[in-house]
Design a protein around this motif. Structure first.
Motif, PDB file in Angstrom:
ATOM      1  N   ARG A 121     -13.469  25.908   4.446  1.00  0.00           N
ATOM      2  CA  ARG A 121     -12.390  25.599   3.654  1.00  0.00           C
ATOM      3  C   ARG A 121     -11.650  24.435   3.906  1.00  0.00           C
ATOM      4  O   ARG A 121     -11.643  23.619   4.890  1.00  0.00           O
ATOM      5  CB  ARG A 121     -11.442  26.636   4.811  1.00  0.00           C
ATOM      6  CG  ARG A 121     -10.166  27.321   4.205  1.00  0.00           C
ATOM      7  CD  ARG A 121      -9.578  28.529   4.770  1.00  0.00           C
ATOM      8  NE  ARG A 121      -9.349  28.383   6.198  1.00  0.00           N
ATOM      9  CZ  ARG A 121      -8.279  27.820   6.594  1.00  0.00           C
ATOM     10  NH1 ARG A 121      -7.255  27.066   5.673  1.00  0.00           N
ATOM     11  NH2 ARG A 121      -7.681  27.983   7.609  1.00  0.00           N
TER      12      ARG A 121
ATOM     13  N   ASP B 118     -15.705  25.074  10.547  1.00  0.00           N
ATOM     14  CA  ASP B 118     -15.572  26.162   9.512  1.00  0.00           C
ATOM     15  C   ASP B 118     -14.820  24.654   9.212  1.00  0.00           C
ATOM     16  O   ASP B 118     -14.509  23.802   8.565  1.00  0.00           O
ATOM     17  CB  ASP B 118     -14.407  26.306   9.884  1.00  0.00           C
ATOM     18  CG  ASP B 118     -13.845  26.892   8.465  1.00  0.00           C
ATOM     19  OD1 ASP B 118     -14.503  27.057   7.496  1.00  0.00           O
ATOM     20  OD2 ASP B 118     -12.626  27.576   8.220  1.00  0.00           O
TER      21      ASP B 118
ATOM     22  N   THR C  15      -8.017  30.361  13.619  1.00  0.00           N
ATOM     23  CA  THR C  15      -7.999  29.503  14.363  1.00  0.00           C
ATOM     24  C   THR C  15      -7.258  29.909  15.191  1.00  0.00           C
ATOM     25  O   THR C  15      -6.986  28.525  15.949  1.00  0.00           O
ATOM     26  CB  THR C  15      -7.874  28.397  13.473  1.00  0.00           C
ATOM     27  OG1 THR C  15      -8.891  28.656  12.391  1.00  0.00           O
ATOM     28  CG2 THR C  15      -7.217  26.805  13.889  1.00  0.00           C
TER      29      THR C  15
ATOM     30  N   ASP D 239     -15.333  27.497  16.598  1.00  0.00           N
ATOM     31  CA  ASP D 239     -14.188  27.931  15.126  1.00  0.00           C
ATOM     32  C   ASP D 239     -15.333  27.669  14.011  1.00  0.00           C
ATOM     33  O   ASP D 239     -15.990  26.948  13.592  1.00  0.00           O
ATOM     34  CB  ASP D 239     -13.429  26.545  14.416  1.00  0.00           C
ATOM     35  CG  ASP D 239     -11.967  28.197  13.726  1.00  0.00           C
ATOM     36  OD1 ASP D 239     -11.909  29.229  13.841  1.00  0.00           O
ATOM     37  OD2 ASP D 239     -11.301  27.499  13.654  1.00  0.00           O
TER      38      ASP D 239
ATOM     39  N   GLN E 195      -6.241  21.494  10.343  1.00  0.00           N
ATOM     40  CA  GLN E 195      -5.619  22.366  10.820  1.00  0.00           C
ATOM     41  C   GLN E 195      -5.543  22.897  12.870  1.00  0.00           C
ATOM     42  O   GLN E 195      -5.220  22.655  12.992  1.00  0.00           O
ATOM     43  CB  GLN E 195      -5.616  24.027  10.358  1.00  0.00           C
ATOM     44  CG  GLN E 195      -4.749  25.446  10.702  1.00  0.00           C
ATOM     45  CD  GLN E 195      -5.511  26.584  10.415  1.00  0.00           C
ATOM     46  OE1 GLN E 195      -6.646  27.063   9.662  1.00  0.00           O
ATOM     47  NE2 GLN E 195      -4.584  27.729  10.396  1.00  0.00           N
TER      48      GLN E 195
END
Ligand SMILES: Nc1nc2c(ncn2[C@@H]2O[C@H](COP(=O)(O)OP(=O)(O)OP(=O)(O)O)[C@@H](O)[C@H]2O)c(=O)[nH]1
Ligand SMILES: [Mg+2]
Length: 342
Positions: free
Chosen positions: A180, A177, A154, A229, A186
């Motif tokens: 998670r 992603d 990331t 990502d 993030q």
């Protein structure tokens, strides 16, 4: 000077600058209309400190050992054993070390200073001549970033987006992603810092669908590059690896091809991390490696092992946590930095 001549010079300069600016804009906004390949190889950004500073741990460890060898003793058995030890300690790898040492030996250097020069050239020979450009084809071009957990995917995406934006192109991030918790938050924080758009999905959403949406959004907005990502995954997690294959297939179908699949490796894991190259290559073709956290390890020689044993080019190296701490890998600068203390 004649005022008429002065006026003519000013007008001519304005026209030249105007044409330059328009051509540059045209290149950036010519999405989907140009088949000409653009090569995004933004010039080296100057992060704080030189490369040698960032590689301080490796430089000190390797250089410290080599310095003793090169400065003091004669070229004898002890010298060769010491050289071998130093390279293995820097994680150059057993086979690559044997190859390099044999080659230096074969030149039969009479003095240690000659050996140092041959060592420099042999390390460089392993790394030199590889294509390290980021090949971005039609717009939007597609970059997928993969790797195991916590290697710096990331963060590297944010740094890469910053480089792309600095080179005058426009990037969009796809937060695929969805596995998670807070991974998208993030990425969003980074996207805001870099000033790029982001497309994300619900937690637990199909990551291939998010990647698809991100590509569609980048196309609709006439952006140049979409960087996707993905969740960190171990090769042993069969379902997650299959999911990665699906993300790439969906993007290939939609975009025609995926321009770059970058595998992020954490340099601090040393030789253990190398198996990941094969594991990920078996599922998705890897076009290049981003080697992160080189600032935090004395094992920077890993680059040599990667390139000699796997032949996949290291395209970028991560040398810190800041936005500017992702730099194109340049073999000569790297070898110079490695041997700076020797
Ligand atoms: N020192 C240093 N730290 C880095 C570098 N690259 C990433 N990091 C740090 O590594 C940690 C993990 O980075 P992430 O980008 O979240 O890693 P990730 O691969 O996306 O992690 P997952 O999504 O959980 O798999 C963060 O604290 C980063 O700041 C680097 O080049 N040098
Ligand atoms: Mg991540």
């Amino acid at each position: 000077m004649d005022p008429v001549l002065l006026f003519a010079i000013v007008v001519a300069l304005a026209v030249v600058i105007g044409v330059f600016v328009l051509r540059r804009r045209g290149r950036v906004s010519a999405q989907g209309r140009t088949s000409e390949e653009t090569r995004a190889r933004p010039e080296t950004m100057s992060g704080a400190g030189s490369l040698a500073d960032r590689l301080e741990k490796t430089r000190r460890a390797l250089g410290g050992r080599l310095k003793g060898l090169f400065n003091l003793g004669p070229v004898d058995g002890e010298f060769w054993a010491g050289l071998e030890e130093a390279l293995i300690a820097a994680d150059v790898g057993v086979q690559a070390t044997a190859e390099v040492v044999n080659r230096v030996r074969a030149t039969d250097p009479g003095e240690t200073v000659e050996a140092r020069q041959v060592l420099h050239d042999e390390l460089l020979a392993i790394l030199d001549g590889k294509d390290r450009d980021l090949h971005l084809g039609r717009s939007p071009s597609v970059v997928v970033v993969v790797g195991v957990n916590g290697v710096g995917k990331t963060t590297s995406i944010a740094k890469l987006a910053a480089r792309i934006e600095a080179s005058g192109s426009k990037a969009l991030l796809g937060a695929a992603d969805t596995f998670r918790a807070a991974a998208d938050a993030q990425l969003k924080t980074w996207a805001d810092r870099v000033g790029v758009e982001i497309v994300s999905g619900q937690a637990g959403a199909d990551p291939a669908a998010v990647a698809f949406d991100a590509f569609q959004a980048a196309r609709a907005r006439h952006l140049d590059v979409v960087i996707v990502d993905t969740a960190g995954r171990l090769h042993s997690k069969h379902n997650l690896m299959q999911e990665l294959g699906k993300i790439v297939r969906v993007l290939e179908r939609e975009a025609g091809s995926v321009d770059e699949v970058l595998l992020v490796l954490d340099a601090t894991t040393g030789q253990n991390g190398l198996a990941q190259i094969k594991q990920f290559t078996d599922v998705v073709g890897i076009t290049g490696i981003v080697l992160t956290k080189l600032d935090g390890t004395a094992k920077g020689g890993i680059v040599v092992a990667i390139e000699r044993d796997y032949g996949v080019p290291v395209k970028f190296i991560g040398v810190g946590e800041g936005m500017e701490d992702l730099i194109p890998f340049e073999p000569r600068a790297f070898v110079d930095a490695l041997l700076a203390d020797a």
